[in-house]
Structure formats: C-alpha cells, structure tokens
Write a protein that holds these residues in place. Structure first.
Motif, short mmCIF file in Angstrom:
data_model
loop_
_atom_site.label_atom_id
_atom_site.label_comp_id
_atom_site.label_asym_id
_atom_site.label_seq_id
_atom_site.Cartn_x
_atom_site.Cartn_y
_atom_site.Cartn_z
N ILE A 163 0.84 -1.20 0.00
CA ILE A 163 0.00 0.00 0.00
C ILE A 163 0.87 1.25 0.00
O ILE A 163 0.58 2.24 -0.69
CB ILE A 163 -0.95 0.00 1.22
CG1 ILE A 163 -1.99 -1.12 1.09
CG2 ILE A 163 -1.64 1.35 1.40
CD1 ILE A 163 -2.83 -1.33 2.33
N ASP A 196 -5.76 6.20 7.55
CA ASP A 196 -6.04 5.90 6.14
C ASP A 196 -5.34 4.61 5.70
O ASP A 196 -5.95 3.75 5.05
CB ASP A 196 -5.59 7.06 5.25
CG ASP A 196 -6.46 8.30 5.43
OD1 ASP A 196 -7.55 8.17 6.04
OD2 ASP A 196 -6.04 9.38 5.00
N ARG A 246 -6.93 1.56 7.54
CA ARG A 246 -8.26 1.26 7.01
C ARG A 246 -8.16 0.54 5.67
O ARG A 246 -8.88 -0.43 5.40
CB ARG A 246 -9.07 2.54 6.88
CG ARG A 246 -10.52 2.30 6.48
CD ARG A 246 -11.27 3.60 6.30
NE ARG A 246 -11.42 4.33 7.55
CZ ARG A 246 -10.76 5.43 7.88
NH1 ARG A 246 -9.89 5.95 7.02
NH2 ARG A 246 -10.95 6.03 9.02
N GLU A 247 -7.24 0.99 4.84
CA GLU A 247 -7.07 0.38 3.52
C GLU A 247 -6.57 -1.06 3.63
O GLU A 247 -6.92 -1.92 2.82
CB GLU A 247 -6.09 1.22 2.69
CG GLU A 247 -5.99 0.78 1.23
CD GLU A 247 -5.08 1.70 0.42
OE1 GLU A 247 -4.72 1.32 -0.70
OE2 GLU A 247 -4.74 2.80 0.92
N SER A 248 -5.78 -1.31 4.64
CA SER A 248 -5.20 -2.65 4.78
C SER A 248 -6.12 -3.64 5.48
O SER A 248 -5.98 -4.85 5.30
CB SER A 248 -3.88 -2.58 5.54
OG SER A 248 -4.11 -2.16 6.88
#
Length: 747
Positions: free
Chosen positions: A676, A717, A720-722
C-alpha cells in the motif's frame, strides 16, 4: 424528523466493519408511533433477529428486499443526536464500527433491570437537633460519625451506610434502637449513595490570587458557551480541585451540566464525599465497581436531569447529559484514561470531541501534564495553558531526599527499607503523624526461581512469571491462574526454590517488624477486591485510625490527607526499566504525584525516594518537583527517536491460539502495508513484525506491528485500507487483529 413513507435507517448491532452502514427497514403500522431516532429496535438480519439503532429516516436506492422492524426495545430514545455524532466520530477515529461505539456509550443502559424494594435508612431527627444528638454520643465516636453520615446521605441501605463509614451494621441498629435513625422499605433504584438535595457548603472556599485568575479565564468561556480546551498545570496541593468545583458551580448557573473524571476508583470515595458536600443530590457516580443495576440507576438520573454533576472514571465520559457545558479531566496524564482492550478509546480525546460538538469547555488538570498536552499548550497550540505555581496558604512542597540503594547494599543493608527511611518513619510515628509507603507492585514476591537449574515458574497460559502471594499461592496477574507454590523444583526436584523481589505484601510484613507499634493498612487491588473496601480503607486512614498506609499507585495521586507528613517510595525503578518509550515519563509522573501526598496540612512534608538509579533525570527532576527540568531532558530524546508527541503511532496486535498462525498473519500484514505504501510518497514507517513484550496471554500468542507517521489521519487511512485484506479468509485460521491508535502502552 420522519418523512411520509420513509424507512427507518438502522445501524445493526454487529461489531464488524463490513456491516458498518445504515440498513433500511419498513416501519409496520403498529409501531409507527414508537419508532423514532435514538431508540433500539429488533430487526431481521441474515436469518437472525438482532438489535439495531435507529439513526434517521430516508429512502434506500433499491427497495426490493426491504424487511420490517420486528419490535421496539425502548419506550423512549436512549441516545441523543450529539451522542450519535460522537459514536460516528469514534468509529472514524478508532477504526471500530459505529455499533460498537454506541454499545460502549450506552453500556449502563444495556444493563437495565427492574425496580426492587429496599430498606432505606433515614435520620429520625431534624438538622437543628443534630448537635444535641452528637453531644449525647460523645462517648460513642463511631455512632456519632455514622449519624452525621446518615444526615448527609439519607436513603442508604443498612449495609451501604455501614460500608460508607467503615463500621459494622450493628452500629446502625444501635442508632435505630436509640431513635436517631429509622429504617423504612421503599420502591427504590439501586443507588450506591443517596444524598439530600441541599448542600452544606455551596459557596466554596475563598480562592487565592492564582486560583481566582485561573477560574476567571475558564468562567468566561463557560458563560459564553464556547468550545475551549484549558491545560491547568498546578503543582500538588495548589488547589486544583477547588477550581474545578467553582467552575462547575458556574456551569450549573448557566443551566448546563458537568462531567468530572478521575483516573482511579480509589479516588472516587474521597471525591464523592467532597463533591456531595458541595453539590448535594445533584451528583451522580459512574464507575466499574458499581453493579450493573447501580450504574443503570445513575445513568437514568443523569438522563432525566436529576443529576447535573457526573463524577466517575473513564467510561463516565459517555454520561447522557442533555446539555454538557464542562468536562474536567483530573490527572489528565494518566494512562488509565485509555481503554486497553476492545474499543481502545482515550477518554481525554473523547471529552474534547464531545465538548466540540456541544460547545463546552474542557479543563485538563495535572501536576505533571503529559508531553502531548504540554506541547499542545505551548505557544500557538490548540490548548490554553493555565498555571498554579504555589500551594494553598503558601505551604512548601515536601523536601525530597534520594537514597542510593547501591550504597545501602555496600553498607550491609540488603533489606527493602533503607536506614534513612526507617529513621524517618520512626520520627514521624513518635510525633503522631501519618506515613505513606509506596511500591507499585502487589503480591509478596515478584518471581520464584530454582537456584539449581534456573527454572522460573511461569503461568501456563501467559508468558509471564507467577507472582508469589503471602497465602502461599502463585498467581498470574493477567489471567488469574493460581496454583500453590511448590516445595521442590518441578524441573529438577531441588529444594533450592526461592522467591525474590518485593511486592506490597512483603512491604507490609517488614513494616510490621520494623514498626511493631504502628497501625498498618495495605491498599492494592488484592486488599480492595471486595465492594466497599476502598471507602473503608480511606475512611480509616482519614480518621487517623491508621498510622502507615502501604499501597500501589492507588495511593499515589489525588488523595488528600493533612496528617501525612512522610512519603516513602520503596523502589523508584519499577516503571523506569519497562520496555516502553514512555517509561521515563511515567516514572517522573508517578514519583512527583506520590511525593506530593506529603505536607498537605499545617505540618511540612518529606519524601524519601529509594532507587538504584539516583542520577536518572526522571528521578532527580521528580525529587526537585521540577517539570520543566524533566521536559527539557525528555523532549529531545523523543524528538530524536521520532516518538510522540512528535509523531503518531498505531499498534496492530495479532492474537491466535497457534503461534505459527499469528506469526504468519503478522508477516502478511507487513507485506500488505508495504504494498500500500509503495510509491505513495507518504512518510510512514512500519516496525516489526515482532512478538509483543508479553508474547502470550490467556493461551493466545501475540505479535505486533507498530506504524509511525507524522499525522494521525495518515495512520488511519493506511490501516483502514489494509484491514479489508487482513480480515479475509476463514476466521478460524486467521489471527484476530486489534487496532490501537496512539497506544499508551506496548506490552
């Protein structure tokens, strides 16, 4: 407001991020008048019936599979739009579900029980006859004290009244027989303490110049209904509590309410007594030592406007006040304000957000502010700094002496009491003064080892040494596993198995040998396990029935006993060598706070700090009561390492019953985060994976990743994405991932 034909927007009570959204349900005709924003309902969800929270009314994009609400769980709303906004902020800020946040906010409400009939104790005399009655009890001081307690707190049960004053219930019966008290059955809520509506000291004390200047600045924003955060940095004994109470009086005068948080349940009895003498029946108490029914009853009083002042520990920040105007966080630096499991919120952060929503004032008070708050209160920061630099009535701070225990060892003294401390205690006892002895470790000895084969006895469920207690049992302080201490080494059969280290039980035992005539009590989580024990110990010490009080951090802050002229710190190094970047800060704060318990009355105080690290800056600064010296030493260390308050951290803690699975899951998470971040240009670093310092607790292995960033939103951020990737796959084989934003500890 309901729209004609609109569907109810419901957040289903599931603690999963994948279902953290609004689901639409039709409202059947029979429930049209009962379903409104803020109530809980029963709804069908994936072939189950689940509770849900009604958050609004509207129309979904697709109405094909709309189901009906099955039932209503509340007769009236249980959360306000303000608390719903707070829950949504918590979900965003702590990466939990909105339902989980609402459950945390409403936890006392979810413990609702029915009414019951109790036998309450009331005074049988009027206030004007109290002095005469007390004169008649001049030879019965316990009865006199109990009668005064009953006058201030009418409506307690027989047992509650006895516990509150630290006497047996037979003293209550004696006063009933004398016609001074009466017992009557009533339909009543289960309140721990009930008080008269009139207060005995509504005007407060006369403030000194420093207190008055501080109060004037806080009062201005309270009256204007403005959101503002103040950091009140006041030395120990400078009168911060009186500023709090007069700020509360001003808040109540505006028609709004106040919340006061304290870090320890042990502080609550003394604070409750103080606040109820000022505000009477307007005070409600919320903390975990109350039963579920008692917490619900207090929650109800608050919601219905009967109680305008809420006093409690961390979770009291969610009290359902209709118009909060002031939030006071006493000892704002304390790590106990951070919830360390499940939803890992920080009460200080929640208070600030709630005040922002409500247009209220936050007053953060401490003699040793956290480095984060100190930085925010510096020039141009979001907090306004207020200072109280003098003790009440010009009393001096206690003289602190540092004793080098290495020299004691060289001089032939291998015990836990230095010769300096023994002499100082005897001097105070001879004068009839009181002493606090502090050691932040409970139990008798900290570990047991075989001196033949080197085996250290550990908990079979946790990666931690078992603590030896005076009753001959070994206990794990994490999972409560207990076993009798063996006479022979379980590994080699040797008799050379001995316990080492010292806890509060050993301090108590040796204190009884050194000071045989002294009256001693111990206050730690073992001695206060029974309900009402906090009050009993504190009342006994306050009433001078005890000469020496021995305890853990329960006695280190907030308590105010004028008779204490000596504080002895048995070992100042217990927190200094913890595997945590905040170790020096916590050591400084704890030592400064406990030393500040001495000399709060007319007599000067003294603190003796025993240590094996007498030159460490956290100890020398605490002995000098010098916050600035500590900050000047610690801030450059934090800055050079890129640790808070100059960065933000997040901890991802992976747990599983299988060590290989947890190690594999943590490794996969590291790779996901690297992918990411690759090419993102974000200044974020990922440390680990590595075993947590406590690598196993309650049969679950623990590995962790620590993520560091310059801004908090960057942390949120990327995590949350992971998370969507980390939570894929069967739950039976993947580790549980616990997210902790800006953790207060890394154990």
């Amino acid at each position: 407001m309901k729209k004609i034909g609109a569907f109810a927007e419901v957040i289903v009570a599931l603690n999963t991020r994948s279902t953290d959204r609004v689901f639409h349900y039709a409202v059947p005709a029979a429930l049209q008048d009962k379903v409104e924003v803020g109530i809980r309902v029963l709804v069908p969800f994936n072939n189950r019936s689940l509770a849900g929270y009604v958050t609004g009314f509207g129309f979904p994009e697709n109405t094909v599979n709309i189901k009906e609400i099955a039932g209503v769980l509340d007769a009236e709303p249980v959360f306000t739009p303000e608390l719903l906004e707070l829950a949504r902020w918590m979900a965003e800020n702590y990466l939990c579900s909105t339902a989980e946040a609402l459950q945390r906010i409403l936890s006392p409400r979810l413990l609702v029980k029915g009414q019951r009939v109790v036998k309450q104790v009331h005074p049988a005399i009027q206030a004007k006859d109290l002095e005469s009655a007390l004169n008649s009890l001049s030879r019965a001081p316990k009865q006199a004290a109990l009668l005064k307690k009953a006058m201030i707190n009418p409506g307690l049960t027989r047992k509650e009244l006895a516990v509150a004053e630290g006497v047996s219930a037979s003293v209550v019966d004696t006063l009933v027989e004398k016609g001074l008290l009466v017992i009557s059955p009533e339909n009543s809520p289960r309140r721990l303490v009930r008080v008269a509506q009139t207060s005995v000291d509504s005007n407060g004390l006369v403030l000194n110049d420093g207190q008055k200047e501080t109060l004037d600045q806080v009062a201005r924003d309270i009256r204007q209904g403005m959101f503002k955060v103040f950091l009140l940095h006041g030395i120990t004994g400078s009168g911060k509590t009186e500023v709090y109470m007069q700020a509360i009086s001003i808040t109540l005068g505006t028609g709004r309410q106040a919340v006061v948080l304290v870090p320890e349940i042990s502080l609550t009895p003394q604070m409750v007594d103080m606040f109820r003498r000022r505000f009477g029946g307007q005070v409600a108490v919320l903390h975990s030592a109350l039963s579920g029914g008692e917490r619900y009853d207090e929650w109800r009083r608050i919601k219905e406007g009967e109680a305008s002042v809420v006093l409690g520990t961390r979770s009291a920040i969610f009290a359902p006040l209709p118009r909060p105007g002031l939030f006071v966080i006493d000892e704002e630096h304390e790590s106990s304000y951070k919830q360390d499991d499940h939803l890992r919120y920080h009460a200080r952060e929640v208070a600030i957000k709630r005040a922002q929503i409500a247009g209220a004032v936050v007053l953060l008070g401490s003699a040793t502010p956290s480095l984060e708050s100190q930085l925010k209160a510096s020039a141009g920061g979001p907090y306004q700094l207020l200072k109280l630099t003098d003790r009440i009535d010009g009393r001096p701070l206690p003289l602190a002496r540092v004793v080098d225990m290495r020299l004691e060892m060289k001089g032939g003294n291998s015990g836990i009491f230095s010769r300096t401390l023994v002499a100082a205690v005897n001097k105070r006892l001879d004068k009839g003064e009181q002493v606090l002895l502090f050691l932040n470790r409970r139990g008798y000895a900290t570990f047991i080892i075989c001196r033949e084969c080197g085996l250290v006895l550990k908990c079979p469920r946790c990666d931690i040494s078992l603590i030896y207690h005076r009753d001959g049992r070994l206990r794990c302080h994490y999972c409560n596993y207990t076993v009798r201490a063996p006479d022979l080494c379980p590994s080699c059969g040797s008799q050379s198995i001995k316990h080492f280290g010292a806890g509060t039980q050993k301090v108590e035992e040796e204190a009884r040998q050194f000071f045989p005539e002294a009256r001693l009590l111990r206050m730690d989580s073992d001695s206060t396990a029974r309900k009402g024990s906090h009050s009993k110990i504190i009342n006994a010490f306050r009433d001078r029935q005890v000469d020496i009080l021995i305890g853990t951090q329960m006695i280190a802050k907030g308590l105010d006993f004028p008779g204490v002229t000596l504080v002895g710190v048995i070992n100042a190094d217990t927190t200094l060598h913890m595997p945590d970047f905040r170790a020096a800060e916590r050591t400084f704060q704890l030592l400064t706070q406990v030393a500040g318990r001495a000399g709060r009355g007319e007599l000067p105080g003294e603190a003796i700090i025993q240590t094996y690290n007498p030159d460490h800056y956290s100890i020398t600064a605490a002995a000098a009561h010098d916050c600035d010296r500590f900050y000047l030493s610690e801030m450059p260390v934090r800055r050079s390492l890129g640790y808070p308050p100059f960065s933000h951290l997040a901890r991802l803690l992976f747990t599983h019953e299988d060590e290989e699975e947890v190690k594999k899951g943590a490794g996969q998470a590291k790779e996901t985060l690297k992918n990411i971040l690759a090419g993102s240009g974000k200044n974020i670093s990922v440390l680990g994976p590595a075993p947590a310092p406590l690598s196993k607790i309650k049969d679950r292995y623990r590995w962790q990743l620590v993520i560091k960033a310059s801004r908090r939103d960057l942390l949120r951020d990327v995590i949350r994405e992971s998370l969507s990737s980390l939570e894929k796959g069967p739950s039976s084989i993947r580790p549980v991932v616990n997210v902790d934003i800006n953790p207060q500890g890394m154990m």
